[in-house]
Design a protein around this motif. Structure first.
Motif, PDB file in Angstrom:
ATOM      1  N   ARG A 139       0.845  -1.199   0.000  1.00 52.75           N
ATOM      2  CA  ARG A 139       0.000   0.000   0.000  1.00 52.75           C
ATOM      3  C   ARG A 139       0.874   1.241   0.000  1.00 52.75           C
ATOM      4  NH1 ARG A 139      -5.256  -1.361   3.684  1.00 52.75           N
ATOM      5  NH2 ARG A 139      -5.839  -3.179   2.484  1.00 52.75           N
ATOM      6  N   THR A 140       0.285   2.346  -0.450  1.00 55.51           N
ATOM      7  CA  THR A 140       1.055   3.580  -0.544  1.00 55.51           C
ATOM      8  C   THR A 140       0.304   4.755   0.071  1.00 55.51           C
ATOM      9  OG1 THR A 140       0.156   4.048  -2.740  1.00 55.51           O
ATOM     10  CG2 THR A 140       2.252   2.858  -2.658  1.00 55.51           C
ATOM     11  N   TYR A 141       1.082   5.779   0.365  1.00 55.13           N
ATOM     12  CA  TYR A 141       0.540   7.047   0.847  1.00 55.13           C
ATOM     13  C   TYR A 141       1.139   8.141  -0.022  1.00 55.13           C
ATOM     14  CZ  TYR A 141      -0.080  11.225   3.676  1.00 55.13           C
ATOM     15  OH  TYR A 141      -0.406  12.491   4.101  1.00 55.13           O
ATOM     16  N   HIS A 142       0.291   9.065  -0.470  1.00 52.92           N
ATOM     17  CA  HIS A 142       0.744  10.192  -1.276  1.00 52.92           C
ATOM     18  C   HIS A 142       0.091  11.467  -0.758  1.00 52.92           C
ATOM     19  CE1 HIS A 142       2.376   7.405  -4.244  1.00 52.92           C
ATOM     20  NE2 HIS A 142       1.248   6.746  -4.143  1.00 52.92           N
ATOM     21  N   GLU A 143       0.851  12.530  -0.765  1.00 54.99           N
ATOM     22  CA  GLU A 143       0.318  13.835  -0.365  1.00 54.99           C
ATOM     23  C   GLU A 143       0.968  14.903  -1.240  1.00 54.99           C
ATOM     24  OE1 GLU A 143      -0.221  16.631   3.589  1.00 54.99           O
ATOM     25  OE2 GLU A 143       1.093  14.904   3.705  1.00 54.99           O
ATOM     26  N   PHE A 144       0.137  15.803  -1.755  1.00 50.80           N
ATOM     27  CA  PHE A 144       0.626  16.916  -2.563  1.00 50.80           C
ATOM     28  C   PHE A 144       0.208  18.213  -1.900  1.00 50.80           C
ATOM     29  CE2 PHE A 144      -0.097  20.193  -5.783  1.00 50.80           C
ATOM     30  CZ  PHE A 144       1.156  20.248  -6.383  1.00 50.80           C
ATOM     31  N   VAL A 145       1.155  19.123  -1.773  1.00 45.90           N
ATOM     32  CA  VAL A 145       0.883  20.463  -1.252  1.00 45.90           C
ATOM     33  C   VAL A 145       1.479  21.446  -2.245  1.00 45.90           C
ATOM     34  CG1 VAL A 145       1.233  22.065   0.659  1.00 45.90           C
ATOM     35  CG2 VAL A 145       0.974  19.631   1.129  1.00 45.90           C
ATOM     36  N   SER A 146       0.638  22.336  -2.759  1.00 45.41           N
ATOM     37  CA  SER A 146       1.112  23.299  -3.761  1.00 45.41           C
ATOM     38  C   SER A 146       1.943  24.398  -3.104  1.00 45.41           C
ATOM     39  CB  SER A 146      -0.064  23.906  -4.508  1.00 45.41           C
ATOM     40  OG  SER A 146      -0.834  24.708  -3.646  1.00 45.41           O
ATOM     41  N   HIS A 147       2.804  25.001  -3.907  1.00 48.51           N
ATOM     42  CA  HIS A 147       3.609  26.121  -3.424  1.00 48.51           C
ATOM     43  C   HIS A 147       2.745  27.362  -3.228  1.00 48.51           C
ATOM     44  CE1 HIS A 147       7.321  23.981  -3.805  1.00 48.51           C
ATOM     45  NE2 HIS A 147       7.251  23.868  -5.125  1.00 48.51           N
ATOM     46  N   LYS A 148       1.762  27.556  -4.099  1.00 51.96           N
ATOM     47  CA  LYS A 148       0.889  28.732  -3.995  1.00 51.96           C
ATOM     48  C   LYS A 148      -0.001  28.605  -2.763  1.00 51.96           C
ATOM     49  CE  LYS A 148       0.678  30.161  -8.766  1.00 51.96           C
ATOM     50  NZ  LYS A 148      -0.163  30.519  -9.891  1.00 51.96           N
ATOM     51  N   MET A 149      -0.174  29.707  -2.103  1.00 50.38           N
ATOM     52  CA  MET A 149      -1.002  29.740  -0.896  1.00 50.38           C
ATOM     53  C   MET A 149      -2.138  30.736  -1.088  1.00 50.38           C
ATOM     54  SD  MET A 149       0.580  27.637   1.160  1.00 50.38           S
ATOM     55  CE  MET A 149       0.282  27.947   2.873  1.00 50.38           C
ATOM     56  N   VAL A 150      -3.268  30.461  -0.461  1.00 54.37           N
ATOM     57  CA  VAL A 150      -4.395  31.394  -0.392  1.00 54.37           C
ATOM     58  C   VAL A 150      -4.576  31.670   1.094  1.00 54.37           C
ATOM     59  CG1 VAL A 150      -6.835  31.759  -0.859  1.00 54.37           C
ATOM     60  CG2 VAL A 150      -5.455  30.436  -2.466  1.00 54.37           C
ATOM     61  N   GLY A 151      -4.079  32.804   1.528  1.00 50.22           N
ATOM     62  CA  GLY A 151      -4.055  33.081   2.961  1.00 50.22           C
ATOM     63  C   GLY A 151      -3.061  32.147   3.617  1.00 50.22           C
ATOM     64  N   SER A 152      -3.521  31.374   4.592  1.00 50.06           N
ATOM     65  CA  SER A 152      -2.643  30.430   5.291  1.00 50.06           C
ATOM     66  C   SER A 152      -2.811  28.997   4.800  1.00 50.06           C
ATOM     67  CB  SER A 152      -2.923  30.499   6.794  1.00 50.06           C
ATOM     68  OG  SER A 152      -4.258  30.110   7.041  1.00 50.06           O
ATOM     69  N   MET A 153      -3.663  28.772   3.800  1.00 49.49           N
ATOM     70  CA  MET A 153      -3.864  27.405   3.303  1.00 49.49           C
ATOM     71  C   MET A 153      -3.294  27.251   1.893  1.00 49.49           C
ATOM     72  SD  MET A 153      -7.904  27.126   2.506  1.00 49.49           S
ATOM     73  CE  MET A 153      -8.785  28.625   2.175  1.00 49.49           C
ATOM     74  N   PHE A 168      -3.072  26.343  -2.042  1.00 45.58           N
ATOM     75  CA  PHE A 168      -4.062  26.435  -3.110  1.00 45.58           C
ATOM     76  C   PHE A 168      -4.608  25.051  -3.435  1.00 45.58           C
ATOM     77  CE2 PHE A 168      -5.268  26.662  -7.652  1.00 45.58           C
ATOM     78  CZ  PHE A 168      -6.290  27.586  -7.536  1.00 45.58           C
ATOM     79  N   VAL A 169      -3.740  24.027  -3.505  1.00 43.82           N
ATOM     80  CA  VAL A 169      -4.158  22.644  -3.751  1.00 43.82           C
ATOM     81  C   VAL A 169      -3.544  21.745  -2.683  1.00 43.82           C
ATOM     82  CG1 VAL A 169      -4.102  20.692  -5.349  1.00 43.82           C
ATOM     83  CG2 VAL A 169      -4.295  23.007  -6.252  1.00 43.82           C
ATOM     84  N   HIS A 170      -4.369  20.882  -2.087  1.00 44.06           N
ATOM     85  CA  HIS A 170      -3.886  19.875  -1.135  1.00 44.06           C
ATOM     86  C   HIS A 170      -4.574  18.556  -1.482  1.00 44.06           C
ATOM     87  CE1 HIS A 170      -3.386  18.319   3.245  1.00 44.06           C
ATOM     88  NE2 HIS A 170      -2.380  17.937   2.463  1.00 44.06           N
ATOM     89  N   ILE A 171      -3.768  17.525  -1.743  1.00 49.27           N
ATOM     90  CA  ILE A 171      -4.279  16.204  -2.108  1.00 49.27           C
ATOM     91  C   ILE A 171      -3.706  15.187  -1.141  1.00 49.27           C
ATOM     92  CG2 ILE A 171      -4.366  14.433  -3.915  1.00 49.27           C
ATOM     93  CD1 ILE A 171      -3.835  16.712  -5.952  1.00 49.27           C
ATOM     94  N   THR A 172      -4.557  14.303  -0.617  1.00 46.93           N
ATOM     95  CA  THR A 172      -4.088  13.196   0.221  1.00 46.93           C
ATOM     96  C   THR A 172      -4.692  11.896  -0.291  1.00 46.93           C
ATOM     97  OG1 THR A 172      -5.888  13.440   1.817  1.00 46.93           O
ATOM     98  CG2 THR A 172      -3.863  14.641   2.291  1.00 46.93           C
ATOM     99  N   LEU A 173      -3.860  10.870  -0.365  1.00 47.74           N
ATOM    100  CA  LEU A 173      -4.296   9.539  -0.810  1.00 47.74           C
ATOM    101  C   LEU A 173      -3.650   8.486   0.080  1.00 47.74           C
ATOM    102  CD1 LEU A 173      -3.577  10.176  -4.592  1.00 47.74           C
ATOM    103  CD2 LEU A 173      -5.834  10.158  -3.538  1.00 47.74           C
ATOM    104  N   PHE A 230      -7.505  25.423  -0.595  1.00 46.46           N
ATOM    105  CA  PHE A 230      -8.495  26.108  -1.411  1.00 46.46           C
ATOM    106  C   PHE A 230      -9.188  25.069  -2.298  1.00 46.46           C
ATOM    107  CE2 PHE A 230     -10.043  28.533  -5.016  1.00 46.46           C
ATOM    108  CZ  PHE A 230     -10.642  29.610  -4.390  1.00 46.46           C
ATOM    109  N   ILE A 231      -8.384  24.206  -2.943  1.00 41.73           N
ATOM    110  CA  ILE A 231      -8.903  23.019  -3.630  1.00 41.73           C
ATOM    111  C   ILE A 231      -8.395  21.833  -2.839  1.00 41.73           C
ATOM    112  CG2 ILE A 231      -8.866  21.656  -5.751  1.00 41.73           C
ATOM    113  CD1 ILE A 231      -8.344  24.291  -7.278  1.00 41.73           C
ATOM    114  N   ALA A 232      -9.304  21.075  -2.247  1.00 41.18           N
ATOM    115  CA  ALA A 232      -8.931  19.939  -1.399  1.00 41.18           C
ATOM    116  C   ALA A 232      -9.475  18.652  -2.011  1.00 41.18           C
ATOM    117  CB  ALA A 232      -9.487  20.132   0.007  1.00 41.18           C
ATOM    118  N   ILE A 233      -8.581  17.667  -2.177  1.00 43.78           N
ATOM    119  CA  ILE A 233      -8.968  16.388  -2.765  1.00 43.78           C
ATOM    120  C   ILE A 233      -8.452  15.277  -1.871  1.00 43.78           C
ATOM    121  CG2 ILE A 233      -8.769  14.878  -4.782  1.00 43.78           C
ATOM    122  CD1 ILE A 233      -8.170  17.462  -6.425  1.00 43.78           C
ATOM    123  N   GLY A 234      -9.354  14.407  -1.425  1.00 42.44           N
ATOM    124  CA  GLY A 234      -8.959  13.289  -0.575  1.00 42.44           C
ATOM    125  C   GLY A 234     -10.182  12.540  -0.100  1.00 42.44           C
ATOM    126  N   LEU A 235      -9.954  11.477   0.670  1.00 35.53           N
ATOM    127  CA  LEU A 235     -11.081  10.728   1.234  1.00 35.53           C
ATOM    128  C   LEU A 235     -11.953  11.691   2.036  1.00 35.53           C
ATOM    129  CD1 LEU A 235     -12.224   7.810   1.581  1.00 35.53           C
ATOM    130  CD2 LEU A 235     -11.130   7.838   3.801  1.00 35.53           C
TER     131      LEU A 235
END
Length: 178
Positions: A45-59, A61-66, A81-86
């Motif tokens: 099994r694997t775990y992946h997480e993406f965090v974009s360099h661009k920020m909107v305020g303190s969050m 812009f894109v955050h992905i967790t798998l 700002f755009i959140a993708i995950g379970l």
């Protein structure tokens, strides 16, 4: 149960490392858009997480967790700002469970919500939908409900309940029914 040598005994004699007590070594891939953090478990099994360099305020812009986070052993909620995950929380959230201004999920809540269970403050689209305007198999709209079972000030459906109701079986003050 746990042993002092940081391993877990599973069944009869099988020992596996307890990754929660170990330092986690991620594969980190830096891209021009953000950072991917990946981890492969011994069982494949694997775990992946993406965090974009661009920020909107303190969050981000894109955050992905798998997958399950190896540090906690639990699924991590995607927050951006755009959140993708379970589980996802953001302005635009996509996942199995999502909360956001716009949510697309199996079970979602937001101003605009699309999913199996869609709880929308303004608009809901899904099997079970709520909102000022709701469209779904079971639609409960404050103003307009359209669906197999529909309820609202204006209700259109196979079974409709509202002040203005249109349906095979309709109930209300102004009814157009069979």
């Amino acid at each position: 149960y746990y042993h002092l040598d940081r391993s877990v005994r599973i069944g009869k004699g099988y020992k596996m490392k307890n990754l929660l007590l170990e330092e986690v070594e991620y594969k980190i891939t830096e891209t021009k858009r953000g950072v991917w953090k990946s981890f492969a478990y011994e069982n494949g099994r694997t775990y992946h997480e993406f965090v974009s360099h661009k920020m909107v305020g303190s969050m981000p812009f894109v955050h992905i967790t798998l997958g399950k986070c190896p540090e906690t052993g639990k699924r991590k909620t995607a927050k951006g700002f755009i959140a993708i995950g379970l589980r996802a929380m953001g302005v635009v959230s996509i996942g199995l469970f999502a909360i956001g201004v716009i949510s697309v999920a199996l079970i979602g809540a937001g101003i605009i919500s699309i999913g199996e269970v869609a709880i929308g403050a303004l608009f809901g689209l899904g099997q079970l939908a709520t909102g000022v305007v709701a469209i779904g198999q079971f639609a409960i709209g404050f103003y307009l409900g359209i669906g197999q079972f529909a309820a609202g000030y204006i209700a259109i459906g196979q079974m409709a309940i509202g002040k203005y109701a249109l349906g095979q079986l309709a109930f209300g003050e102004h009814v157009y029914s069979m």
